[in-house]
Every structure is written in structure tokens, then in C-alpha cells.
Design an enzyme around this catalytic site. Sequence first.
Site, PDB file in Angstrom:
ATOM      1  N   ASP A 182      39.225 -87.282 -31.790  1.00  0.00           N
ATOM      2  CA  ASP A 182      39.786 -88.621 -31.985  1.00  0.00           C
ATOM      3  C   ASP A 182      41.045 -88.791 -31.130  1.00  0.00           C
ATOM      4  O   ASP A 182      42.090 -89.242 -31.604  1.00  0.00           O
ATOM      5  CB  ASP A 182      40.088 -88.865 -33.473  1.00  0.00           C
ATOM      6  CG  ASP A 182      40.422 -90.337 -33.750  1.00  0.00           C
ATOM      7  OD1 ASP A 182      40.094 -91.189 -32.905  1.00  0.00           O
ATOM      8  OD2 ASP A 182      41.026 -90.621 -34.796  1.00  0.00           O
TER       9      ASP A 182
ATOM     10  N   ASP B 239      51.201 -92.164 -38.438  1.00  0.00           N
ATOM     11  CA  ASP B 239      49.824 -92.555 -38.141  1.00  0.00           C
ATOM     12  C   ASP B 239      49.070 -92.895 -39.419  1.00  0.00           C
ATOM     13  O   ASP B 239      49.120 -92.157 -40.402  1.00  0.00           O
ATOM     14  CB  ASP B 239      49.128 -91.387 -37.429  1.00  0.00           C
ATOM     15  CG  ASP B 239      47.700 -91.724 -37.055  1.00  0.00           C
ATOM     16  OD1 ASP B 239      47.521 -92.612 -36.206  1.00  0.00           O
ATOM     17  OD2 ASP B 239      46.770 -91.132 -37.629  1.00  0.00           O
TER      18      ASP B 239
ATOM     19  N   ASP C 190      44.330 -97.983 -28.899  1.00  0.00           N
ATOM     20  CA  ASP C 190      43.282 -98.386 -29.830  1.00  0.00           C
ATOM     21  C   ASP C 190      42.664 -99.722 -29.428  1.00  0.00           C
ATOM     22  O   ASP C 190      43.052-100.343 -28.441  1.00  0.00           O
ATOM     23  CB  ASP C 190      43.845 -98.486 -31.252  1.00  0.00           C
ATOM     24  CG  ASP C 190      43.960 -97.121 -31.916  1.00  0.00           C
ATOM     25  OD1 ASP C 190      43.195 -96.206 -31.553  1.00  0.00           O
ATOM     26  OD2 ASP C 190      44.822 -96.973 -32.802  1.00  0.00           O
TER      27      ASP C 190
ATOM     28  N   GLU D 116      52.770 -97.380 -38.454  1.00  0.00           N
ATOM     29  CA  GLU D 116      51.554 -97.818 -37.751  1.00  0.00           C
ATOM     30  C   GLU D 116      50.607 -98.401 -38.800  1.00  0.00           C
ATOM     31  O   GLU D 116      49.611 -97.800 -39.188  1.00  0.00           O
ATOM     32  CB  GLU D 116      50.875 -96.658 -37.004  1.00  0.00           C
ATOM     33  CG  GLU D 116      49.769 -97.113 -36.046  1.00  0.00           C
ATOM     34  CD  GLU D 116      48.341 -96.771 -36.452  1.00  0.00           C
ATOM     35  OE1 GLU D 116      47.400 -97.387 -35.907  1.00  0.00           O
ATOM     36  OE2 GLU D 116      48.141 -95.907 -37.326  1.00  0.00           O
TER      37      GLU D 116
HETATM   38  C1  GLC Z   1      45.476 -94.469 -35.897  1.00  0.00           C
HETATM   39  C2  GLC Z   1      45.378 -94.122 -34.443  1.00  0.00           C
HETATM   40  C3  GLC Z   1      43.944 -94.061 -34.074  1.00  0.00           C
HETATM   41  C4  GLC Z   1      43.250 -93.029 -34.916  1.00  0.00           C
HETATM   42  C5  GLC Z   1      43.513 -93.256 -36.397  1.00  0.00           C
HETATM   43  C6  GLC Z   1      43.179 -92.033 -37.191  1.00  0.00           C
HETATM   44  O1  GLC Z   1      45.047 -95.738 -36.181  1.00  0.00           O
HETATM   45  O2  GLC Z   1      46.101 -95.015 -33.673  1.00  0.00           O
HETATM   46  O3  GLC Z   1      43.779 -93.777 -32.717  1.00  0.00           O
HETATM   47  O4  GLC Z   1      41.889 -93.067 -34.683  1.00  0.00           O
HETATM   48  O5  GLC Z   1      44.855 -93.515 -36.673  1.00  0.00           O
HETATM   49  O6  GLC Z   1      44.111 -91.016 -36.979  1.00  0.00           O
HETATM   50  C1  GLC Z   2      43.435 -98.071 -38.109  1.00  0.00           C
HETATM   51  C2  GLC Z   2      43.221 -99.488 -38.439  1.00  0.00           C
HETATM   52  C3  GLC Z   2      42.094-100.041 -37.718  1.00  0.00           C
HETATM   53  C4  GLC Z   2      42.248 -99.500 -36.317  1.00  0.00           C
HETATM   54  C5  GLC Z   2      41.851 -98.054 -36.386  1.00  0.00           C
HETATM   55  C6  GLC Z   2      41.856 -97.328 -35.096  1.00  0.00           C
HETATM   56  O1  GLC Z   2      44.351 -97.418 -38.796  1.00  0.00           O
HETATM   57  O2  GLC Z   2      43.460 -99.921 -39.710  1.00  0.00           O
HETATM   58  O3  GLC Z   2      42.056-101.423 -37.761  1.00  0.00           O
HETATM   59  O4  GLC Z   2      41.551-100.228 -35.427  1.00  0.00           O
HETATM   60  O5  GLC Z   2      42.617 -97.395 -37.289  1.00  0.00           O
HETATM   61  O6  GLC Z   2      40.786 -97.714 -34.350  1.00  0.00           O
END
Ligand code: GLC
Ligand code: GLC
Length: 649
Positions: A143, A286, A393, A328
Site C-alpha cells: 500500500d 494516517d 491518493d 489525515e
Molecule cells: C491513508 C493513506 C493511504 C492509505 C491508507 C491506509 O489514507 O493516505 O494511502 O492507503 O491511509 O493506510
Molecule cells: C482514506 C479515506 C478514503 C481514501 C483512502 C485512501 O482514509 O477515507 O476516502 O480515499 O483512505 O485511498
Amino acid sequence: MSYAADSGVCLDRILASTDLSGLSKKDATTFTRRLKAHFPRLFDKYTHVYGHQYDCYFHLQKLVEILRDGVKNRKPALKKLDNERLKNPLWYRDEQQVGMACYVDLMGPTLNDLHDKIPYFKSLGVTYVHVMPLYDAPKGDSDGGYAVSDYRKVNPTLGTVKDLEKLASALQKEGINLVLDFVFNHTSDEHAWAKAALAGEKQYQNYYYLFDDRTIPDQYEHTLREIFPQVRRGSFTFNEQLEKWVWTTFNSFQWDLNYSNPEVFNAIASEMLFLANIGSAALRLDALAFIWKELGTNCENQEKAHVLIQAFNCCLQIVAPAVVFKSEAIVHPDEVLKYIDKDECQLSYNPLLMALLWNSLATRKTRLLTRSMKKSFSISENCTWVNYVRCHDDIGWTFDDAVANELGINAFDHRYFLNQFYTGRFEGSFANGVPFAENPSNGDCRVCGSLASLCGLEGALKANDLKGIDDAVKRMMLLYGITFSIGGIPLLYSSDEVGKLNDYSYRFDESKKHDDRWVNRIAVTDEDTELALGNTSPSNATEATSLRVFNELRKMIGIRKQHAIFGQSTTQILDTDNHHCFAFLRENSEGHKLLVICNFSEHSQSTQRILLATLKGASSQDLLTGETIEMNASPLLLKPFQQMWLLAN
Ligand code: GLC
Ligand code: GLC
């Protein structure tokens, strides 16, 4: 008895049996002083979540030992930074602050190479570098690093913890803040805790959410949102080895941590302090919205998630007060706001502004942006937004349906339109985006793509359309210009600054092809940086555009840094008489005023000069062009995509 009284007795007892002999005299004094100041709050939060468990106080005592060790391991240079930041706690509201997020491998490719990019950061004016997660992670799909196998080990392909510490101190010397990810909602299934759980150790099985059968997962799933429906349906994964269902909100290899277990809180607090002590100025929290689960809810933004983050914040105040939290939370705008507080997250991404800037670019209309910003832009003056246009993202259309309704916009249909528009399926669209996480059950969809490709540069370059290229660059500058001026830390996403197009090579990589977010994770090569720095000359239209983007961004950043009004000032969102225009007024305690007016359309627009009256002067100067603008009766003309940064004379 009040909690405060309770916590005092509790702290005295804990201190009486905590060995501080490993600390220097000075550290022991500082530690005790800070504990006295912040323990009452920590106690309050900790007992709020864990007070009903018999071993709560045992774990609280252990936590104090973890904090003590954190103080012991903090280097002198960082203690110095603690003192500086305590004296200047609002450093993040300063006009000097400009951020960039980058992947080490895409810009390095190693930490030592990234070191060599410091002059590049400086040339653009960057003072805050968020290096995307660089910890040890599973090979293949991890990821993008957000499946962490060891918080204390750098991914060997990038370097070592020593290299990271070296980079941190080099950045600190140059006045650049290092921002690291604190991925605390989940670990990878290769983390030592997960491995111990897999080996059958009960203690570590309690670090995660494991279920023998589908009974409880089914109950939860009634109300859960699916985050990555394109790779796996639901939020649980059956683990063959354990013969149990594991809670995995994101990918199947990302195991959610069980924060109802105080041991997990302590273990993660210890990892957090390790990251703080590497030399980070901020930690990016995160997926923080997901850390607390409550049956019958969507398990996002729960009250106890806030309490836990506040408790982590107390730990930082005691050990590493220089470090701030960045939220975030990519969730409903009202929920985003709830994480923003001096005692919770001092910084927060601004996903609403991000999504609505794109919305205005597609619709050429600003009423949803204006109405939403009026409602949600203002936050505590002790905190600040991190304003961004693109990131690693997808873009989710995270506006408030109720606000859209007030304007007669049907939220569902409008999101459908935006997805169609940005994936280029809508007739006349300028964008080259890729659909992401389409959910066959409810039709949800999000969008991926680079700044340049979403702004139309990809199509225009391909068609050799000079006007199209020019429009695309103007769109890019319009969006970034707003992040530079509206109030908060602007955060560039590396590769945007040189206008890179979508990178489709992920489609040929087994570990990436199922995750279209890779289309916007793009390398910035030495050739790109050499060109941007003017060390080589452009040899084609792509390179010429890249250089233009870099120079125009650099110019705007330079202007931002010259005027205190871009820093600690209030922001008032204004109505305009032209629905293609967006405007706001900045004002600081010295009475300085800045009026920003933007045109989201590809045609010239005019607005009444009455807006200028907010500046209360006879004339003003556009900082972007140097032009003087008089307060008179004729309408104010804005060129296609023009923005004006009007400083009162
Ligand atoms: C956050 C990150 C995303 C990741 C997710 C799980 O949303 O920006 O890239 O997939 O968390 O860690
Ligand atoms: C997140 C969000 C979702 C975002 C994803 C990463 O934490 O809530 O909307 O797009 O993780 O792709």
C-alpha cells in the site's frame, strides 16, 4: 473526588516507584515538570477509555516509563528545538512555511540521494518536507508503504535509520521541517506483533481484531464503508493460518490495531516517540478516523478515537513538545473539523478545499466552494490547515450533501458528473483521470490522476494544442495560487511542481496494477530537477511547460514569503456578483489586508469593484502583476483563470 485530584495522587504514586536514575538531573527535572503539567489530561483521557479495565493503572504506570525512556532518548538538538517551538508555538502559521510531500524512491531513489535534493527544495522555497512512509514493509504490494512491518527500521531499499537521522538533522540545519507518517491504525501482517499473533500468542492476538466466525464481522459490516472495494469486498479477511477473520479496513495485509487494549496504546506510543526522536517536526496521523470501532456505527470518527489522539498528544507534550500532529481525516467536512484542536491535531489536511477547487474547475462555478468555505474554513487560531491540490491518493468528492442541497445540487448526481468529468468521459472534458475504487453495490467512485493531467496538460500536449497547454498551466496556477494565499501551509505534491503527466507504467507491474493511485505517484528525476533549476534547457514542449510551471510556482511562493499577511491572518470568504469568481479577504492584527479574487472560467469575467471596498483604500496593488488597481466605478476585469492578490495601499 474530581479527576484532577485523583490524577495528582496517581502521579505521586507512579513517580514514587518510577526509576528516574537513568535520566540526567536536568532531564529528570524537565520530565517531572512536564508530567505535572500534562499528566492530569493524560490521566483523564486514558481512564476515559481504559478506566473500566482492571489493569488500567498497571498500564498507565508502564506508559509513564515509556515516556521517561522517550525523554532519555531525545537528542540535544531536538531538545533545543523543543524549547524554540515552545517559545514560538504557532510557527506553522507563518507565511514562510511551504510544504512538499514526496516519496524517497521516486525522488531519491535513496535517503542519501534525497539529501542531495535539499538545494532543490530550497530553490522552490520549501520549508516542510513530508517523506512518504519509508519504513520496513512487505515486498511487492505494501500500500505504498502504508503497511508497516517495523516502525524502527527503514525499508532497506531506501537506506537506514541512521541515514534518516542524518537527513533529519541536515534538514533541521536548513530550517526545513521533516514530517513523518505515523501509521497507527494498522500494521502489516508481517509486523512482529502480527507474526506473534500468527504463531498463536494470545497476548499478540489481542493486539488485533480477530474473530472465529462471521457472526460479529457480519454485524459490523451492516454499517461499515468499504474503502477498497476494487481489491476486496467488506472489511474483514479470512486468515487461513489462524482460521480466523481479521479486521482489515484497507488491504487484506493491513491488520487494524485493537485500541480497546491499553497494551496496544502503550506499544504504539513507544513507536510514536521513536519517530518523534528521529527528528520529525510533525507526524501525519494516517487514517486516524478509523482507530476506534463501535458496533452499529460506521466505525469512523468515534468519540474515543478523539480521546485516544488527545492522549497521544499529551505524550508528545511531555516528551517531544516540538512535534505537532497533522490529521489525515478524509471524511465528512463536519468530522474533519473535530480533529482540529491545539490539544488534538494542530494541523489538518483540507480535503474539502481540495475537492471543491477541482469541482469549480470542472463546473466553472464557485457557489459550492464559496458556501462550503464560509461554513467550514474557519478553525481555531492555534491551528492551521494544510492546503493541498493533489496527493498520493485518489480524489474523493467529500463535500457536505446538505450544503449542496441548499444550492439545489443533487449530491449523488453531481458526484457522478465529477467522476465522469475527471475521467474524461464527459463530453468536452479537459481532464485525463482514472476511475478509482468503483463500488458495484452503491455506485461510489473516486478519481486518480496527476495535477497536470487532470488540468488538461496531457491532452493538450498530445494534440499539440498551444492554447490548451496555456489553459492547463493557468488552471494549475489557479489551484495552487489559492493554496498559497487562503491561509495555512500550502503542500505541494512532488512532481506537480514540474507538471508531470500521469504515469501509466504501474499497469505493467504485478504489485501495482490493481491500485490506480499509482498513476499519480510519479518520479521526479535528476533531469527534471536540473531543468527546473535552470542547469539545462528545455528541448521540447513538455520540458518547456515543466519549466514554466516550476518558475511560476516559485514566483508565487516568493511573493507569499515577502508578506506577513499570508501568515497569521484571518480569512473571510466573500460573495461575488459573478458565479465564476471566488474571493476572500485576509486581515492581520496590524491592520494589513489582502483581497484575493479568482476567475475559474476560461473566459474573461468582470465583477463589481465594490469588493475592493473591503480593502478600505483608494487603491491596491496586485502582488502577482505589480499593477495598481484603483477604486472606481468601472467593473473589475479578470482574464481567463486569472487570480489577483490585491494588497491594500
Ligand atoms: C491513508 C493513506 C493511504 C492509505 C491508507 C491506509 O489514507 O493516505 O494511502 O492507503 O491511509 O493506510
Ligand atoms: C482514506 C479515506 C478514503 C481514501 C483512502 C485512501 O482514509 O477515507 O476516502 O480515499 O483512505 O485511498
